[in-house]
Design a protein around this motif. Structure first.
Motif, PDB file in Angstrom:
ATOM      1  N   THR A  27       0.820  -1.206   0.000  1.00 21.85           N
ATOM      2  CA  THR A  27       0.000   0.000   0.000  1.00 21.85           C
ATOM      3  C   THR A  27       0.858   1.263   0.000  1.00 21.85           C
ATOM      4  O   THR A  27       2.021   1.242   0.386  1.00 21.85           O
ATOM      5  N   GLY A  28       0.229   2.371  -0.422  1.00 22.46           N
ATOM      6  CA  GLY A  28       0.875   3.676  -0.393  1.00 22.46           C
ATOM      7  C   GLY A  28       0.135   4.606   0.548  1.00 22.46           C
ATOM      8  O   GLY A  28      -0.493   4.176   1.510  1.00 22.46           O
ATOM      9  N   PHE A  29       0.150   5.903   0.234  1.00 22.33           N
ATOM     10  CA  PHE A  29      -0.443   6.890   1.135  1.00 22.33           C
ATOM     11  C   PHE A  29      -1.933   6.650   1.387  1.00 22.33           C
ATOM     12  O   PHE A  29      -2.430   6.933   2.466  1.00 22.33           O
ATOM     13  N   LEU A  30      -2.656   6.135   0.387  1.00 21.93           N
ATOM     14  CA  LEU A  30      -4.110   6.045   0.493  1.00 21.93           C
ATOM     15  C   LEU A  30      -4.591   4.758   1.147  1.00 21.93           C
ATOM     16  O   LEU A  30      -5.633   4.749   1.794  1.00 21.93           O
ATOM     17  N   GLY A  31      -3.847   3.679   1.009  1.00 22.24           N
ATOM     18  CA  GLY A  31      -4.270   2.414   1.578  1.00 22.24           C
ATOM     19  C   GLY A  31      -3.696   2.116   2.944  1.00 22.24           C
ATOM     20  O   GLY A  31      -4.352   1.480   3.783  1.00 22.24           O
ATOM     21  N   THR A  32      -2.490   2.582   3.198  1.00 21.02           N
ATOM     22  CA  THR A  32      -1.794   2.259   4.448  1.00 21.02           C
ATOM     23  C   THR A  32      -2.566   2.653   5.706  1.00 21.02           C
ATOM     24  O   THR A  32      -2.603   1.876   6.671  1.00 21.02           O
ATOM     25  N   PRO A  33      -3.213   3.835   5.753  1.00 17.40           N
ATOM     26  CA  PRO A  33      -3.899   4.217   7.000  1.00 17.40           C
ATOM     27  C   PRO A  33      -4.987   3.252   7.440  1.00 17.40           C
ATOM     28  O   PRO A  33      -5.330   3.195   8.623  1.00 17.40           O
ATOM     29  N   TYR A  34      -5.530   2.468   6.506  1.00 12.60           N
ATOM     30  CA  TYR A  34      -6.678   1.619   6.815  1.00 12.60           C
ATOM     31  C   TYR A  34      -6.351   0.122   6.792  1.00 12.60           C
ATOM     32  O   TYR A  34      -7.171  -0.689   7.227  1.00 12.60           O
ATOM     33  N   LEU A  35      -5.187  -0.246   6.290  1.00  9.52           N
ATOM     34  CA  LEU A  35      -4.876  -1.650   6.029  1.00  9.52           C
ATOM     35  C   LEU A  35      -5.014  -2.536   7.262  1.00  9.52           C
ATOM     36  O   LEU A  35      -5.775  -3.514   7.276  1.00  9.52           O
ATOM     37  N   CYS A  36      -4.285  -2.246   8.320  1.00 12.97           N
ATOM     38  CA  CYS A  36      -4.316  -3.107   9.502  1.00 12.97           C
ATOM     39  C   CYS A  36      -5.657  -3.032  10.224  1.00 12.97           C
ATOM     40  O   CYS A  36      -6.118  -4.024  10.788  1.00 12.97           O
ATOM     41  N   ASN A  37      -6.296  -1.858  10.194  1.00 14.57           N
ATOM     42  CA  ASN A  37      -7.618  -1.743  10.798  1.00 14.57           C
ATOM     43  C   ASN A  37      -8.621  -2.664  10.109  1.00 14.57           C
ATOM     44  O   ASN A  37      -9.442  -3.318  10.766  1.00 14.57           O
ATOM     45  N   VAL A  38      -8.576  -2.718   8.788  1.00 15.99           N
ATOM     46  CA  VAL A  38      -9.479  -3.586   8.040  1.00 15.99           C
ATOM     47  C   VAL A  38      -9.171  -5.051   8.329  1.00 15.99           C
ATOM     48  O   VAL A  38     -10.087  -5.864   8.543  1.00 15.99           O
ATOM     49  N   LEU A  39      -7.911  -5.408   8.349  1.00 18.04           N
ATOM     50  CA  LEU A  39      -7.544  -6.793   8.646  1.00 18.04           C
ATOM     51  C   LEU A  39      -8.069  -7.221  10.017  1.00 18.04           C
ATOM     52  O   LEU A  39      -8.646  -8.303  10.167  1.00 18.04           O
ATOM     53  N   SER A  40      -7.908  -6.376  11.008  1.00 18.96           N
ATOM     54  CA  SER A  40      -8.390  -6.716  12.350  1.00 18.96           C
ATOM     55  C   SER A  40      -9.913  -6.737  12.401  1.00 18.96           C
ATOM     56  O   SER A  40     -10.506  -7.584  13.077  1.00 18.96           O
ATOM     57  N   ARG A  41     -10.538  -5.818  11.711  1.00 15.80           N
ATOM     58  CA  ARG A  41     -12.011  -5.771  11.699  1.00 15.80           C
ATOM     59  C   ARG A  41     -12.613  -7.084  11.210  1.00 15.80           C
ATOM     60  O   ARG A  41     -13.649  -7.525  11.709  1.00 15.80           O
ATOM     61  N   PHE A  42     -11.929  -7.745  10.267  1.00 18.58           N
ATOM     62  CA  PHE A  42     -12.463  -8.971   9.694  1.00 18.58           C
ATOM     63  C   PHE A  42     -11.766 -10.231  10.226  1.00 18.58           C
ATOM     64  O   PHE A  42     -11.824 -11.288   9.609  1.00 18.58           O
ATOM     65  N   GLY A  43     -11.107 -10.098  11.377  1.00 17.56           N
ATOM     66  CA  GLY A  43     -10.590 -11.277  12.054  1.00 17.56           C
ATOM     67  C   GLY A  43      -9.189 -11.704  11.679  1.00 17.56           C
ATOM     68  O   GLY A  43      -8.787 -12.827  11.994  1.00 17.56           O
ATOM     69  N   TYR A  44      -8.424 -10.818  11.037  1.00 21.77           N
ATOM     70  CA  TYR A  44      -7.064 -11.174  10.613  1.00 21.77           C
ATOM     71  C   TYR A  44      -6.013 -10.413  11.420  1.00 21.77           C
ATOM     72  O   TYR A  44      -5.071  -9.839  10.867  1.00 21.77           O
ATOM     73  N   ASP A  45      -6.163 -10.430  12.746  1.00 25.56           N
ATOM     74  CA  ASP A  45      -5.168  -9.810  13.614  1.00 25.56           C
ATOM     75  C   ASP A  45      -3.772 -10.366  13.353  1.00 25.56           C
ATOM     76  O   ASP A  45      -2.778  -9.628  13.379  1.00 25.56           O
ATOM     77  N   SER A  46      -3.692 -11.669  13.125  1.00 27.51           N
ATOM     78  CA  SER A  46      -2.379 -12.303  12.935  1.00 27.51           C
ATOM     79  C   SER A  46      -1.666 -11.724  11.718  1.00 27.51           C
ATOM     80  O   SER A  46      -0.440 -11.537  11.731  1.00 27.51           O
TER      81      SER A  46
END
Length: 301
Positions: free
Chosen positions: A109-128
């Motif tokens: 990801t770059g400037f536009l995707g990075t701020p949300y990437l880990c939040n989205v992963l955790s939201r859908f159960g991909y904390d790991s």
């Protein structure tokens, strides 16, 4: 490689990106109109939002849920801004997690995707997966600059190249740049689990997400009511969760535990502590409601 024979360049369609942020902007307008009691505006812009999301589906999504740009940024934005109907989101989140694995646990990801990437992963159960990205040390990653001696956030993932320590293009290569520092939002809200449940932190939500590779996390925030805090530590197979709730506020605390009987606070069981209200189970968490004060929860893992 320059010829990108494997199709791994991770370039996202700019119109797909624009459509996502168009939806985001309209949603913010709806939220503001709702707070101000402007019912006609809520209706007008809610209809517009439906049209924006409908157009997104027709233009950028196949019937099987594949985006025209199969990139982490595309999937992250589509999920973060709820561009897809609910029945498609679980599979789309899996595509995002699979894409991270495709790049050997690296982000693209770059400037536009990075701020949300880990939040989205955790939201859908991909904390790991989020934790793997956080702790990744090779380029591109947050720790690559750290390993290269960085003490600030760089504008590029490879502002200094490991091969020969040369600089990236000087036209765009700041060494003090905010964009990729947005991982801090995830570290506060998700890893430490400190977030607001009502405007101004009048009600606080504590929901730590424990992950492999990190044994402790601590976050504090100075609210208008005083300091709010969440800290957890794993030691000798025991989780210790310390919570600070400021005066004149309440908190919902989510404790990762198999059952309420496995939890103590201040040496007492939950049932024996009148300051705490057991509020049931939500997923892998036991929910507790409380008022202001300092609390120390312990759970044997």
């Amino acid at each position: 490689p320059d010829d990108d024979l494997h199709g791994l360049a991770a370039v996202t369609n700019k119109y797909l990106i624009a459509q996502c942020f168009f939806a985001h902007s309209v949603q913010l307008l709806i939220n503001a109109a709702d707070v101000l009691g402007k019912k006609e505006d809520v209706e007008t812009y809610s209809n517009l939002l439906k049209d924006i999301k409908s157009a997104f589906l027709k233009e950028f999504v196949t019937p099987n849920g594949i985006l025209v740009s199969e990139t982490q940024t595309a999937y992250t934005l589509a999920l973060n801004f709820d561009m897809l109907p609910e029945e498609m989101r679980t599979e789309t989140a899996k595509r995002l997690a699979d894409n991270v694995a495709l790049y050997n646990d690296h982000l693209t990801t770059g400037f536009l995707g990075t701020p949300y990437l880990c939040n989205v992963l955790s939201r859908f159960g991909y904390d790991s997966v989020a934790y793997k990205l956080l702790l990744q040390e090779t380029y591109p990653s947050w720790l690559y600059p750290v390993k290269m001696g960085a003490t600030t956030i760089w504008e590029r993932w490879d502002g200094i190249k490991k091969r020969d320590s040369s600089f990236q293009n000087v036209m765009m290569n700041s060494f003090n740049h905010y964009a990729y520092g947005t991982i801090g939002d995830w570290m506060y809200r998700v890893m430490a689990g400190l977030s607001e449940d009502a405007p101004g932190f009048k009600k606080i939500r504590i929901m730590p997400h424990i992950g492999k590779g990190i044994t402790s996390a601590k976050a504090n925030l100075q609210t208008y009511y005083g300091k709010a805090g969440s800290a957890w530590e794993i030691h000798n197979n025991q989780l210790v969760l310390s919570v600070e709730v400021p005066a004149n506020t309440t908190a919902s605390i989510f404790i990762p535990a198999k059952n309420a009987d496995a939890i103590t606070e201040g040496g007492k069981s939950l049932s024996g502590n009148k300051e705490l209200k057991f509020a049931g189970r939500e997923g892998a968490y036991i929910k507790v409601e409380t008022g202001s004060g300092n609390y120390v929860f312990k759970v044997n893992l």
